[in-house]
Each structure stands twice: as structure tokens, then as C-alpha cells.
Design a protein around this motif. Structure first.
Motif, mmCIF file in Angstrom:
data_model
loop_
_atom_site.group_PDB
_atom_site.id
_atom_site.type_symbol
_atom_site.label_atom_id
_atom_site.label_comp_id
_atom_site.label_asym_id
_atom_site.label_seq_id
_atom_site.Cartn_x
_atom_site.Cartn_y
_atom_site.Cartn_z
ATOM 1 N N ARG A 2 35.171 95.673 -73.120
ATOM 2 C CA ARG A 2 34.340 95.100 -72.066
ATOM 3 C C ARG A 2 32.958 94.841 -72.655
ATOM 4 N NH1 ARG A 2 32.271 97.562 -66.447
ATOM 5 N NH2 ARG A 2 31.674 99.270 -67.809
ATOM 6 N N GLY A 13 23.823 89.975 -67.758
ATOM 7 C CA GLY A 13 24.340 90.238 -66.415
ATOM 8 C C GLY A 13 25.765 89.767 -66.172
ATOM 9 N N TRP A 29 29.953 89.675 -67.362
ATOM 10 C CA TRP A 29 30.923 90.527 -68.046
ATOM 11 C C TRP A 29 32.083 89.720 -68.635
ATOM 12 C CZ3 TRP A 29 30.214 95.568 -69.036
ATOM 13 C CH2 TRP A 29 29.313 96.294 -68.231
ATOM 14 N N PHE A 59 35.975 90.677 -70.308
ATOM 15 C CA PHE A 59 36.911 91.810 -70.366
ATOM 16 C C PHE A 59 38.216 91.331 -70.991
ATOM 17 C CE2 PHE A 59 40.483 94.176 -68.571
ATOM 18 C CZ PHE A 59 40.092 95.485 -68.767
ATOM 19 N N VAL A 60 38.690 92.061 -71.987
ATOM 20 C CA VAL A 60 39.924 91.679 -72.673
ATOM 21 C C VAL A 60 40.826 92.907 -72.744
ATOM 22 C CG1 VAL A 60 40.878 90.949 -74.893
ATOM 23 C CG2 VAL A 60 38.759 89.924 -74.067
ATOM 24 N N SER A 61 42.075 92.783 -72.283
ATOM 25 C CA SER A 61 42.996 93.915 -72.430
ATOM 26 C C SER A 61 44.187 93.500 -73.282
ATOM 27 C CB SER A 61 43.461 94.424 -71.067
ATOM 28 O OG SER A 61 44.383 93.541 -70.490
ATOM 29 N N LEU A 72 36.046 88.083 -78.552
ATOM 30 C CA LEU A 72 36.513 87.306 -77.404
ATOM 31 C C LEU A 72 35.816 87.757 -76.117
ATOM 32 C CD1 LEU A 72 38.405 85.251 -76.098
ATOM 33 C CD2 LEU A 72 40.215 86.977 -76.084
ATOM 34 N N GLN A 132 33.275 85.464 -73.759
ATOM 35 C CA GLN A 132 33.460 85.279 -72.319
ATOM 36 C C GLN A 132 32.211 85.694 -71.556
ATOM 37 O OE1 GLN A 132 36.847 87.701 -71.718
ATOM 38 N NE2 GLN A 132 38.299 86.003 -71.871
ATOM 39 N N TYR A 156 44.124 100.982 -68.866
ATOM 40 C CA TYR A 156 43.426 100.043 -69.757
ATOM 41 C C TYR A 156 43.534 98.594 -69.317
ATOM 42 C CZ TYR A 156 48.127 99.127 -71.473
ATOM 43 O OH TYR A 156 49.449 98.783 -71.550
ATOM 44 N N LEU A 157 44.387 98.297 -68.345
ATOM 45 C CA LEU A 157 44.526 96.912 -67.889
ATOM 46 C C LEU A 157 43.368 96.466 -66.990
ATOM 47 C CD1 LEU A 157 48.331 96.982 -67.051
ATOM 48 C CD2 LEU A 157 47.253 95.721 -68.913
ATOM 49 N N PHE A 158 42.528 97.402 -66.595
ATOM 50 C CA PHE A 158 41.470 97.090 -65.631
ATOM 51 C C PHE A 158 40.119 97.619 -66.099
ATOM 52 C CE2 PHE A 158 45.441 97.536 -63.292
ATOM 53 C CZ PHE A 158 45.465 96.353 -62.566
ATOM 54 N N PRO A 159 39.034 96.900 -65.743
ATOM 55 C CA PRO A 159 37.700 97.443 -66.014
ATOM 56 C C PRO A 159 37.375 98.562 -65.027
ATOM 57 C CG PRO A 159 37.532 95.334 -64.869
ATOM 58 C CD PRO A 159 38.991 95.564 -65.128
ATOM 59 N N LYS A 208 30.795 86.346 -62.120
ATOM 60 C CA LYS A 208 30.442 87.696 -62.542
ATOM 61 C C LYS A 208 31.226 88.146 -63.772
ATOM 62 C CE LYS A 208 28.590 91.760 -61.976
ATOM 63 N NZ LYS A 208 27.153 92.004 -61.984
ATOM 64 N N GLN A 209 32.502 87.737 -63.860
ATOM 65 C CA GLN A 209 33.340 88.292 -64.922
ATOM 66 C C GLN A 209 34.476 87.346 -65.297
ATOM 67 O OE1 GLN A 209 35.967 92.026 -64.423
ATOM 68 N NE2 GLN A 209 34.197 92.769 -65.535
ATOM 69 N N ILE A 210 34.781 87.310 -66.584
ATOM 70 C CA ILE A 210 35.990 86.617 -67.049
ATOM 71 C C ILE A 210 36.895 87.662 -67.693
ATOM 72 C CG2 ILE A 210 36.941 84.871 -68.609
ATOM 73 C CD1 ILE A 210 34.318 83.375 -68.445
ATOM 74 N N ASP A 227 40.661 88.495 -69.632
ATOM 75 C CA ASP A 227 41.766 87.946 -70.384
ATOM 76 C C ASP A 227 42.745 89.093 -70.638
ATOM 77 O OD1 ASP A 227 42.705 85.603 -71.644
ATOM 78 O OD2 ASP A 227 42.300 86.528 -73.582
ATOM 79 N N LYS A 228 43.932 89.002 -70.070
ATOM 80 C CA LYS A 228 44.866 90.125 -70.194
ATOM 81 C C LYS A 228 46.147 89.680 -70.867
ATOM 82 C CE LYS A 228 43.284 92.502 -66.062
ATOM 83 N NZ LYS A 228 43.670 93.250 -64.869
#
Lengths: 452, 434
Positions: free
Chosen positions: A50, A55, A57, A59-61, A74, A78, A329-332, B35-37, B39-40
Motif C-alpha cells: 500500500r 493524499g 492511495w 494498493f496491490v495484492s 505499481l 497508482q 492480505y487481499l484488503f487494505p 481516493k484509491q486504486i 489492483d488485485k
């Protein structure tokens, strides 16, 4: 691995970056009626990155930890697409720690055969009760190791073990189907779900009793909640509203939820805290590396503080409380409750019901949900109260209310705090998160009950 | 996968490997701005064995040594349920469209613009509303092989656009929202904007309502949030087999209104819940559940169908464990009365747009009870405002036994349900204001 993680965090253009890696092993056992329907082993390995930029975010899982540095990049790219302002994120001192678990009876050490023997026994008790049609038992245990590292230099390894068990007895007669459930959980101690034979037997008998019980008449009632249901009430009615991510970018809600506002009378104290030890919502650090705390949401009827992540705390100019949690880990991480309860006062159960002419005594939980303002929660078991005494059994009831009114309507708080460790909490897509909640018996002067 | 199957075949009579991989990008707007991007990327592999006549199961997310997965599954076999089925090896699968190449052509910038347009449009109507929106674009591929020579695979594209807004006046909160999902890119924000603006218009003022039984219209969102959970549970072949469904012995009987029909359909093109085969490789089909009020079928997976001495309906779905009977898309048949005519017909009544907490009652028995999170009062044939502090309670079997009318227009809600409005003549309403 620690070096690999540290290296992949170095030399980037971002305000904050964190990496979470997770390994877990779990067992699931499901019974339906006399069939052991499912028994399975599940393993999982994955992680996420993350990143915060201006300001915004990213997030890559992922499942594969190869090319960790690419994943960091990555997430940062983002975040750059999103961020257009200034990042606000509360300070946290860099720290290094390894948290292990010490459990009396670890479920990983209990052979499958012994688990099966225990559940067979519970299942037999349910199914041998006359008029019981069928049963459901769902058990799961999990063991996880979570590694957390941030660009600020924090590195934490935490081990966690969780157990949950739900039993349900389903009674049927003349096309009517009634059920009662029992939910239990623990932070890893298998003995917490042993020795329940008597409780299971009573549950099955109560389910049969519901077949002949009448439905409550819909309307407003004086309602007395048992510790389990009052715990669900405090979680739904007030806990979610205390989560600062609902409030931090909402000026109007901030006006309503202003610290110092009176919500209830001076006997009302509501607490949330992962630092309260030994419960299902307990931990040492949250998923942003912030040490757990114990937070008075309401002290003597007055709104004192709320639950924060590092971002909501910084934006609202308040202290972080260590309540940022991710289900996996799939979620922030987002702002979540941990162990939430109403503190006990002095009244006995008899004191609470003795002067009620007509009311409802609602026990045990089936579910609950909230829209922040309005909440509903359902009792697994309910009775009429007539002239200060518990009277006839009712079908399960759904109760509903408005949080701003209902907390002020609590006019009696018992002396018998109990924590409920069953179930779990859902928010956004993240469910069920291990939490606990509790309360002593409480009385609500006026509460809306759905019915015929 | 082939490796896992080969090793499993050495120790078990039959084996099946299921794998699903997905890659999803989601952008989130919070408090009116991006707010957020996210990628899963994820891969999940599940192994099901039949050994000694019993079913064993193990699953792994991420990489696992094939031998380890086989060992885990074997360990559970000795306690597993006796297998009543064989893994399938069908000759052909129906061709179901679930993949649109256009999904790859949608750039993140396009998704951001879509969200911004939606929020701008709604704030032009109500400037004080605080908006959350999510736009999601993804692809998933499913692959199943088994020891009986069965093999199935397909790709699915997914796109969804969802919106939720809150309007706070003093301590009064109003929640509005809608969502669309499809295997095609959803590039038009206007249907959602129109729906949300309609909700905002109808909820402009709060009105009180009496505590008493009265006529109620469920909108498509209202049907989804009030009535579907008890029906899904009652038509699950598993609950029927267990005797826990009130419909267990009602096959062929007229239990519902003759104007009420419900079917499960996994063959609809480009619907997110469609598939050529279910999660255990059984071909998809359309299964009538209620035919003009008559209970006509239940939905099944392989094991439950075998236990109940019938055939799988291609409804084996996986939710983190072994396949279990699961609905795909549910469709309620249209009627012939418009929503407007239903409203005109009512002197005093209620429109339920969203019911909160309905799934918390005794859904096995068909009971539902919840708080009307969004609903409108009808007075003399007109919707006059929003009701609050109001609960409704009822039983789906009583309610659907005799419907006053079924709506003439249907729409998709929540990605899995196509339904018209339903109008019932009497339902218990309890209100604090009344």
C-alpha cells in the motif's frame, strides 16, 4: 526475507509505503444433520503493498512474492494517479518486534479425529432431542503469520490463532421451521469450545419451544437485553458510528459526533480496545503497526473519543488508537472495532425488570446491522415481561432504533458484564473479522420491535 | 494442475482439480473524490478426492507443492462424507457468452472519468450529498479437470459501477444508491444517476406513517433486500434434503400466487452470474423453480442431487470450500401492471425501496423483518414522502401466496436478480412516528 522487504521499500518517491506478507493454514469442518458434510484443509500465501502519495492511495495484492519491488512501484504509480492534495498520516515511532502466541490448547495440536469426536457428541445431543429436524455445525480454526514492514523502518512479525464454532438446532412441525444458534470463538484456545454439552442440550430444547411460541406484536416496548444481545447492540448502534472513517471527511457528521456531546446518562461508559487482553479482538499491533490501546468512546454519558487509523487520526487532529485492521492480505486496513463493551454498573437483573409492567426480554443474537443512524439487531430468544416477571416465550424478534435517541433511552445498567466471543464483524467487503463485544444486562426505555 | 491430478490419481479412486485466477482493478471515490486504486491478482487451487469412497478436500491460495496439496486432501478423506457421485465428463458444454474483449480497452482514466461524471451529475441535483463510488474492471479464468477425463474452462470479464450517497440534515441521514454490473464494460453512468436522483426526489420530505397492516409495493431493490434470502434457502436442494425447507414436500403444489414465477438461469449472455459450467464441471442450464405459482424444481450440486436421487442442475458453487448448491442469476417473471398503476391503486400504503436487516430473522421459516432504510408513503394514489423509524415484518409464503399485482417492467439488481415490482395487499408496518 527481512532484508529483501527492506530493500524493496528503499529509494521510492512516495509519502508512505507498507508491505504485508501473510501465510496461513486453516481447517474447516461442517456438519448438516447427521452428515459430516465437509472437512477441508486450506493454506494460503500472499501479500500486499500500500502506498500513499499526496493524499491518494495505491494498493496491490498478490499471491506470489517474487518481484516485490515491481509491486511496490505499481502501488506507487497508482497512488500518483490518485493523489492531488497533501498526505496526512499520523507519526508512528519505527519499531521492530516479533509477537508469538502462547496458547493452552492450540487447535493445530488437536488431531482431526478428536475434533470430530467432540462435534459428533454435540451433534448427537441436538439430533436426539424430540422434534429436532436437523442441525448445522460450522467450525474453523486458522493460524496465521503476518509480516509487516513500512518505509518508516518498522518491521513486525505477528502470529495469530483464531477459532470459531457455530452450532444450530432446527426444529420443525406442521410446516413451521424454527432455529436457535450458539456462536463461540476464542483467540486460539480449543478448550473454550469444549464441555458445552449442557448448553447445546438447552439450545436444542429452546428451538423446539419456539414451534409453539407466538410472534410479538409489532410496536414500541420497554426492552431488556441480556449481556450477549446488549453487546451486539453496542457494537451495531454505537461502535460503527465511532469508526472515524465514517466521520473524517463528513463535515455534517462531525457536527453531530462532536467530542463532548452527551449521548446517555452518567452511568453509561462504552469502551473499545485491542489492548484488553485475552479476547478475540485483542492484538499487540494493528495492521498499520500502531500499538493497540483501550479507548473510552463514551465516558459518563459523554462522547470522549473515536476509533482511528493513522490517516483518520491525522486528518481529524486526534490521536491514533490502533484500530486499522485488514481481514487478510487481499484488503487494505480500514478502521474496525476490536473488543467493544458497556462497562458494568450496580443493578441486579431483578432490579432491572421488577418495575416493568409490560415489556420484552430479548436474549442472545442472531444478527445485526447499521446504517449509522438507524440500526437493527435480532434476538435469538425473547420473552414477554409482565408485572416485573419473565412471562411467555416469543418467536425471535428484530429490534430497531435510532442511535441518537436510543443510547439516551438506556435507563438501567446491570452488574453482570459478559463478553461474547462468537460471530464476527463485517464492513465493506471484509467479513467476518474476529471481534468480541459485551455488556451487562441493560434496559432501554423505548425500542421499536418488528412483529405481527 | 495436471501435476496435482496425476499425483492425486496415484492415491485416490477419483480426483478433481479446480483452479480460478483473477485480476481485478478497482477505483474508489470517497467523499466526492478519487481516493484509491486497487489492483488485485489471485490464484486459488482446490483439490477434491474420493478415496476409500469418501470425499477429501484441500485448497491453496498462491503457490503450493502439488504433493503437499494432495497430502492435505488425503488427511481429510478418512473423515469425509461418503461420495455418492462420480466426477462428470460431459460431451459438450453450452456456449455461454461471458467474455467481452472490450473490457481490456477500458483504461483507468476512463474509469476515473466515469466516476467523476456520475458524481457531478448527482451533485448537480443535490449539492450537499456526500458520494462514494466504485468502478471495477476484471477478468477471471476458471479451469476444471478430473480423473474421469472431464475438462472445462472458460474466461469471464467483469465490470461494475456502484454508487452510494448520504445526505445529512441535522441528525437525519438519507442513504441512496444503485449499482450495475455486466460482462460488458458499463460505460454509461446515466441510468444510475437517474435512479439515484429519483430516490432523492421521492425522499425530499419525511412523513409519518401509521402502525398497522397496509398495502406494500416492493421495488426491485426492495424485493432483493426483503424476499430473496428466504426463497434461496427454501429452494436449495440441500435444505430440502435436510428437511429444513418449508417446501420439502411441496413439489408440484400451488404454493405461490399463479402470477408468480421464479427461475434460476446461468445461461443468460453477459450476465456476471452466468457460466458454461458450474464449479464442478456440470453444464449450465435454466431451472424453473416456481412455475405460475407451482413449486417445480429445487437447485442442486452433484453430491446433494445424488443423495436426493435426482440430477445436478449445474448449481454447484464454491464459497471457500466444497461445492454447495448455489443460485446463479435469479429471474422473477414479469406481470402486467405498471408501478404507477400500483401506486394509484393504494389509498394508504408503503413503497419499500431498501429493507435493512431482513436476513437476520428466521429465514428458514420464510420470516422477514427489517428497518425501512429507504421507503415512501403512499397517500391517495401518490407517493408523498420518505418514512423513517419504520419496520415491516411478514412471511414470504403468506405474502407471495396472494399478490395484488406483479409489475410489468423488470430490472437487474445486485448483479444476480432480474425482478419486477411486487404489490401485496397487506403487510404489518410498525412505526415510531405513528
Amino acid at each position: 526475507m527481512q532484508d529483501k522487504i527492506a530493500n524493496s521499500l528503499k529509494g521510492h518517491n512516495a509519502d508512505y509505503i507498507e508491505i504485508r506478507l501473510e501465510e496461513s493454514k486453516a481447517t474447516r469442518i461442517i456438519y448438516r444433520g447427521n452428515r459430516l458434510e465437509e472437512i477441508g484443509r486450506i493454506s494460503s500465501m500472499g501479500g500486499n503493498v500500500r502506498a500513499l502519495v499526496k493524499g491518494g492511495w495505491g494498493f496491490v495484492s498478490f499471491n506470489s512474492v517474487n518481484k516485490l519491488r515491481d509491486k511496490v512501484e505499481l502501488a506507487i504509480n497508482q497512488a500518483w494517479l490518485v493523489g492531488k492534495e497533501t498526505s496526512k498520516f499520523s507519526q508512528s515511532e519505527p519499531l521492530t518486534d516479533v509477537v508469538t502466541v502462547e496458547i493452552e490448547k492450540n487447535p493445530m495440536a488437536v488431531p482431526l479425529a478428536s475434533k470430530k469426536k467432540l462435534f459428533d457428541e454435540y451433534n448427537d445431543i441436538i439430533l436426539s432431542t424430540p422434534k429436532i429436524q436437523t442441525s448445522n455445525i460450522g467450525y474453523s480454526d486458522s493460524q496465521r503469520k503476518i509480516t509487516f514492514a513500512s518505509s518508516e523502518g518498522t518491521y513486525i512479525e505477528q502470529a495469530k490463532v483464531d477459532i470459531s464454532l457455530r452450532l444450530a438446532a432446527i426444529a420443525s412441525e406442521d410446516g413451521q421451521v424454527q432455529q436457535i444458534g450458539l456462536s463461540l470463538g476464542s483467540q486460539g484456545d480449543f478448550s473454550a469450545i469444549e464441555g458445552l454439552q449442557e448448553q447445546v442440550k438447552q439450545m436444542a430444547q429452546r428451538a423446539v419451544g419456539l414451534l409453539s411460541a407466538p410472534q410479538a406484536k409489532g410496536g414500541e416496548y420497554i426492552v431488556v437485553l441480556d449481556p450477549v444481545l446488549a453487546g451486539v447492540f453496542v457494537h451495531e448502534a454505537f461502535g460503527h458510528l465511532s469508526e472515524a472513517d465514517h466521520v473524517y471527511e463528513n463535515k455534517r457528521l462531525q457536527d453531530i459526533m462532536v467530542l463532548g456531546r452527551k449521548f446517555g446518562d452518567k452511568h453509561l461508559n462504552i469502551v473499545d480496545g485491542a489492548a484488553v487482553p485475552g479476547l478475540r479482538g485483542s492484538y499487540k499491533y494493528d495492521d498499520e503497526g500502531v500499538p493497540a490501546s483501550k479507548t473510552y468512546l463514551i465516558r459518563e454519558g459523554i462522547l470522549e473519543s473515536r476509533l482511528h487509523s493513522r490517516e483518520t487520526a491525522a486528518i481529524m487532529g486526534e490521536k491514533p488508537t490502533g484500530n486499522a485492521r485488514a481481514i487478510n492480505y487481499l484488503f487494505p486496513p480500514i478502521v474496525r472495532m476490536t473488543n467493544t463493551y458497556i462497562e458494568p454498573e450496580t443493578l441486579s437483573f431483578e432490579d432491572i425488570i421488577s418495575d416493568i409492567k409490560e415489556g420484552i426480554y430479548a436474549k442472545d443474537w442472531y444478527g445485526g446491522t447499521t446504517s449509522l443512524e438507524m440500526f437493527t439487531f435480532s434476538a435469538a430468544e425473547a420473552y414477554m415481561i409482565r408485572n416485573g416477571k419473565i412471562a411467555e416465550l416469543l418467536r425471535p424478534v428484530v429490534l430497531s432504533g435510532n442511535v441518537f435517541v436510543t443510547l439516551g433511552n438506556i435507563d438501567a445498567i446491570g452488574n453482570d458484564l459478559q463478553m461474547n466471543q462468537g460471530g464476527g464483524c463485517g464492513k465493506r467487503e471484509q467479513s467476518p473479522l474476529p471481534v468480541s463485544n459485551g455488556s451487562p444486562h441493560i434496559r432501554i426505555r423505548s425500542c421499536l420491535v418488528g412483529g405481527s | 494442475m495436471e501435476d496435482i491430478l496425476a499425483q492425486a490419481k496415484k492415491v485416490a479412486e477419483q480426483a478433481e482439480v479446480f483452479q480460478v485466477s483473477s485480476k481485478v482493478t478497482t477505483i474508489h471515490f470517497e467523499a466526492n473524490r478519487l481516493k484509491q486504486i486497487q489492483d488485485k491478482e489471485s490464484t486459488r487451487t482446490a483439490l477434491r478426492l474420493i478415496k476409500g469412497g469418501k470425499v477429501g478436500f484441500a485448497q491453496a491460495s498462491g503457490f503450493i507443492e502439488p504433493g503437499m496439496l494432495v497430502e492435505m486432501a488425503v488427511e481429510t478423506c478418512q473423515f469425509g462424507m461418503p461420495a455418492k457421485f462420480n466426477f462428470p465428463n460431459p460431451e459438450v458444454y453450452p456456449k455461454i457468452d461471458t467474455f467481452d474483449l472490450q473490457i481490456d480497452a477500458v483504461a483507468i482514466d476512463d474509469m476515473v472519468e466515469l466516476g467523476e461524471q456520475l458524481i457531478v451529475k448527482i451533485r448537480q441535483h443535490t449539492s450537499d450529498i456526500l458520494c462514494e463510488a466504485s468502478i471495477s474492471r476484471g477478468v477471471a479464468s476458471v479451469h476444471i479437470i478430473n480423473s474421469e477425463g472431464g475438462e472445462a474452462s472458460y474466461n469471464k470479464s467483469l465490470f461494475s459501477l456502484s454508487f452510494e450517497g448520504v445526505l445529512i440534515k441535522g441528525e437525519d441521514m438519507l442513504f441512496v444508491g444503485d449499482s450495475h454490473s455486466s460482462c460488458h464494460p458499463v460505460l454509461d453512468f446515466r441510468p444510475i444517476a437517474e435512479e439515484v436522483i429519483k430516490q432523492l426526489e421521492l425522499a425530499k420530505r419525511n412523513v409519518s406513517i401509521s402502525t398497522k397492516p397496509m398495502p406494500v409495493i416492493f421495488t426491485p431493490h426492495g424485493v432483493a433486500s426483503s424476499l430473496i434470502a428466504p426463497l434461496v434457502s427454501a429452494f436449495s436442494g440441500k435444505l430440502v434434503f435436510d428437511g429444513a425447507s418449508p417446501l420439502k414436500d411441496k413439489l408440484g403444489e400451488q404454493i405461490f400466487d399463479k402470477n408468480f414465477s421464479l427461475w434460476d438461469d446461468s445461461t443468460l449472455p453477459y450476465q456476471v452470474a452466468s457460466y458454461p459450467c458450474d464449479d464442478e464441471g456440470v453444464p449450465s442450464q435454466r431451472t424453473p423453480l416456481i412455475d405460475d405459482g407451482v413449486v417445480s424444481h429445487f437447485f442442486y450440486d452433484l453430491q446433494t442431487a445424488a443423495l436426493a436421487n435426482t440430477q445436478s442442475t449445474g448449481n454447484g458453487g464454491r464459497h471457500g470450500g466444497l461445492p454447495t448448491p448455489s443460485p446463479s442469476s435469479l429471474v422473477i417473471g414479469k406481470g402486467d401492471i405498471s408501478f404507477r398503476d400500483m401506486v394509484r391503486d393504494i389509498k394508504e400504503g408503503l413503497v419499500v425501496e431498501f429493507l435493512m436487516g431482513a436476513e437476520q430473522g428466521n429465514i428458514l421459516n420464510g420470516d422477514f423483518s427489517g428497518n425501512v432504510l429507504l421507503g415512501y408513503k403512499i397517500e391517495n394514489g401518490e407517493m408523498t414522502g420518505r418514512v423513517k423509524d419504520t419496520m415491516v415484518a411478514g412471511n414470504v409464503y403468506q405474502l407471495l401466496k396472494q399478490l395484488e399485482a406483479v409489475g410489468s417492467e423488470a430490472r437487474w439488481v445486485e448483479g444476480f436478480l432480474l425482478t419486477p415490482c411486487l404489490y401485496c395487499s397487506s403487510l404489518s408496518v410498525a412505526s415510531k412516528a405513528g
